[in-house]
Scaffold this active site. Structure first.
Site, PDB file in Angstrom:
ATOM      1  N   CYS A   1      -3.701  -1.052  -1.523  1.00 56.09           N
ATOM      2  CA  CYS A   1      -2.696  -0.622  -0.735  1.00 56.09           C
ATOM      3  C   CYS A   1      -3.636   0.069   0.508  1.00 56.09           C
ATOM      4  CB  CYS A   1      -1.381   0.085  -1.093  1.00 56.09           C
ATOM      5  SG  CYS A   1      -2.164   1.640  -1.956  1.00 56.09           S
TER       6      CYS A   1
ATOM      7  N   HIS B   1       0.682   5.877  -2.965  1.00 59.93           N
ATOM      8  CA  HIS B   1       0.799   4.712  -1.955  1.00 59.93           C
ATOM      9  C   HIS B   1       0.357   5.115  -0.625  1.00 59.93           C
ATOM     10  CE1 HIS B   1       2.083   0.918  -0.533  1.00 59.93           C
ATOM     11  NE2 HIS B   1       3.016   1.656   0.235  1.00 59.93           N
TER      12      HIS B   1
END
Length: 709
Positions: free
Chosen positions: A445, A587
């Site tokens: 990510c 994230h």
């Protein structure tokens, strides 16, 4: 002669089969079309005297004719007497008639049974008539030669490991089951049974149990009980042999399935096994490859996984996570399924342009010559949302934002912990609102968000990860010195007074290097610092301060928020326009702005045309408490008080102070000077929403007409 007395002899094992059988009951060989053997072929009347020697029929030439298969190829052996033929004993397992001197069955090698009493005849009648032939049942006189031939050539035959059939030495496959002949002699010796054969035909076994049991009220003798136990043992062995044969067939089928599998199929099966075993990395590797989270297991895949208690046909990764109570995986998978069903980002709409952009990125990567041989990008590209979105109807705009943004990340960064868009001055008056683009929830990510903030695509081919790995290894000494000095200062600033040996520092650094080379592996602050050098521009991370579990429990500090400067480059070699990333609960997301009118751009020694449509986004360099953001990986000479750090920020970024007294960095991008492939990709993506505009306008017009009425 009745029909039930007519039998036919097998060409391979000479077993006498009933007329209705189309295959040999013993060896399962196909029935031949040759002559048959009758149960009483030599009797002229029912009262034939056994002491009278029978003369076989003769042909026209005067030679005797033996009615048996392949009689022309066998020497004729005359029995010494009919009484000796009548004394043959029947095998309890296969009902084969053996000569009196044989101590084992010629066909199945079963031990010769002992008679229970001297007065009991070896050939009984009555209830056991079906188990043993009658006294007056003559046998083919060629059998004595067959017995001798088997005894002489038994050591030359090779025994099939699946069905235990003894094949001729010249055969390369088993005559019965077509299993290939073992290559070495050891396999042949192991394949030869030391005990009686374990394969029992179902028809013979059923006939033997039904006929030898006699009447339902008759009790078995101890000898018969032993035979029954032996029969059940042989049934178990036979079942094992059959399963082995089935395993051979299954192995061939599984091999064919594996040969047809693609890389995505292998990653999916690995992810399924990862859910069962609790391996999140396997699931993330499948997701990062673009795999469908809602994919279901097929029958072939369940057979390939070979674990019926865990995998069922039609199961998805979500089903497996529920079955094995993987709560952490379940939350990620459910979020992924819901978002995949509704998300539509520019790189998904234009796959062909996306591949061209990936090739452009690979072509624009170069390595600097000299001591600091780090890779860098030659193009300055900044992704922004097009201003034409505001021209769409409100309903279409809402649909577009739902499909391109991550609403959960946006809410967490704006409301739960005010990290972005907390300043009304920047967000409203200066039109510098940041939007969190939807990103894949995988170990890549960080790399995906960097490419999204610049080129608007994912790092699907791991081009950026490979560049990160090569830069870390080629410039390991430079980055290691900065990392070690920063970590030592950070530990002391938090009151952690400890020192590590050089071996421990080297081990930690080796772990950081290994993370860069593993697709799907989570990255750390050091990797962001290296990425800033690859981009040749600052990276600002707006993130939450604490790690939190899915239940909201605080686990620790994140340490990601702050400014990452390309401090190992010369300032003239870098651009001063930064990119922004958001960090929430492990994230990363790209934070981008929408196009607006701004000022001219200066940076990287480039003089841009002032007539271009320039978008300027003001990125705050302070948090919501007006504290200066941390600058990561500063050396001892660069560290100082807040004034010194602010001076450093002004040197590496285009900074300004707003009317409200807030220090902000200016992110400048030119629509005309943006990469043409990125502009074309965004236009095609936006056309998808322009096409639904008439429908929305029509529905609005109908609602207005209804209100007028």
């Amino acid at each position: 002669m009745t029909e039930q007395k007519v039998k036919w002899a097998c060409d391979y094992c000479t077993f006498e089969n009933w007329p209705s059988a189309i295959k040999c009951t013993m060896c399962r060989a196909q029935r031949s079309r040759g002559p048959i053997i009758t149960e009483e072929p030599y009797k002229t009347s029912p009262d034939l005297d056994p002491s009278v020697e029978w003369d076989p029929p003769r042909t026209e030439s005067g030679t005797s004719l033996l009615i048996c298969p392949d009689s022309s190829a066998r020497p004729r052996v005359r029995s010494s007497s009919i009484a000796e033929l009548a004394n043959k004993w029947s095998c309890q397992m296969c009902t084969y008639l053996n000569w009196p001197r044989a101590i084992r069955c010629t066909q199945c090698l079963c031990q010769r049974p002992r008679t229970s009493s001297p007065t009991e005849s070896p050939q009984t009648s009555g209830s056991n008539a079906g188990c043993r032939p009658g006294v007056h049942s003559p046998v083919d006189p060629c059998e004595e030669y067959n017995d001798r031939n088997r005894l002489n050539t038994h050591h030359q035959h090779w025994t099939c490991t699946a069905c235990t059939y003894q094949n001729l030495p010249r055969t390369t496959k088993c005559v019965v089951c077509s299993l290939p002949k073992p290559n070495n002699l050891e396999a042949i010796e192991l394949a030869e049974p030391a005990e009686p054969s374990a394969i029992i035909n179902e028809q013979d076994r059923a006939r033997w149990r039904g006929s030898c049991s006699g009447g339902q009220g008759r009790r078995r003798s101890p000898q018969e009980e032993d035979h029954v136990k032996m029969d059940f043992q042989r049934i178990e062995l036979a079942a094992g042999a059959v399963s082995k044969e089935e395993q051979e067939v299954d192995f061939k089928k599984l091999k064919q399935i594996r040969n047809r599998m693609r890389k995505t199929d292998c990653l999916f099966l690995t992810a399924c096994a990862g859910v069962v075993e609790g391996d999140l990395a396997a699931v993330e590797a499948y997701k990062s490859s673009g795999g469908d989270i809602a994919r279901q297991l097929t029958a072939d895949e369940v057979q390939l996984l070979n674990r019926a208690s865990a995998f069922d046909v039609g199961f998805t990764l979500v089903h497996l996570a529920i079955r094995f109570q993987r709560q952490d995986m379940l939350a990620i998978l459910l979020t992924e399924v819901n978002q995949q069903a509704a998300k539509c980002i520019p790189s998904m709409v234009c796959p062909e342009l996306t591949e061209q952009i990936r090739r452009e990125i690979a072509a624009s990567l170069h390595q600097r010559k000299g001591d600091f041989a780090c890779y860098f990008l030659t193009d300055l590209v900044t992704f922004t949302l097009p201003a034409d979105i505001e021209d769409l109807p409100p309903a279409v705009q809402e649909k577009l934002f739902d499909e391109v943004l991550d609403r959960d990340v946006q809410k967490e960064l704006e409301e739960e912990s005010p990290v972005i868009n907390w300043s009304l001055e920047l967000g409203t008056r200066l039109d510098s609102r940041l939007y969190a683009l939807w990103n894949r929830t995988a170990g890549d990510c960080l790399l995906d968000s960097v490419l999204q903030a610049t080129w608007g695509i994912y790092d699907k081919d791991s081009v950026l990860r490979k560049t990160l790995h090569d830069s870390l290894h080629d410039c390991s000494h430079w980055f290691y010195t900065r990392w070690k000095e920063w970590e030592s200062w950070y530990s002391q600033s938090f009151g952690l007074h400890f020192s590590l040996r050089e071996e421990q520092w080297q081990e930690d650094w080796a772990f950081i290097l290994s993370l860069a080379s593993q697709p799907g592996a989570s990255l750390e602050q050091t990797h962001i610092f290296v990425l800033a050098h690859i981009l040749r521009r600052p990276i600002i991370v707006y993130g939450v301060k604490y790690y939190k579990s899915f239940r909201g429990e605080t686990l620790g500090y994140t340490r990601f928020q702050g400014v990452y400067l390309p401090l190992l480059w010369e300032q003239s070699f870098c651009w001063k326009s930064p990119i922004a990333l958001g960090y929430t609960r492990g994230h990363f997301s790209a934070l981008v702005a929408m196009e607006n009118d701004g000022y001219d751009n200066r940076g990287a020694g480039a003089n841009l045309n002032t007539d271009d449509d320039v978008t300027v986004t003001f990125l705050p360099l302070v948090d919501s408490e007006r504290k200066l953001l941390h600058i990561h990986f500063l050396s001892a000479q660069e560290m100082g008080n807040e004034e010194q750090q602010e001076k450093l920020l002004r040197e590496w970024l285009d900074c300004c102070v707003t009317e409200g007294g807030m220090l902000a960095a200016m992110q400048k991008s030119s629509r005309r000077r943006n990469h043409p492939l990125v502009t074309q990709m965004v236009e095609k993506w936006l056309d998808r929403y322009r096409q639904i505009r008439p429908c929305a306008s029509l529905s609005d017009g109908e609602e207005e007409d209804d209100e007028d009425e």
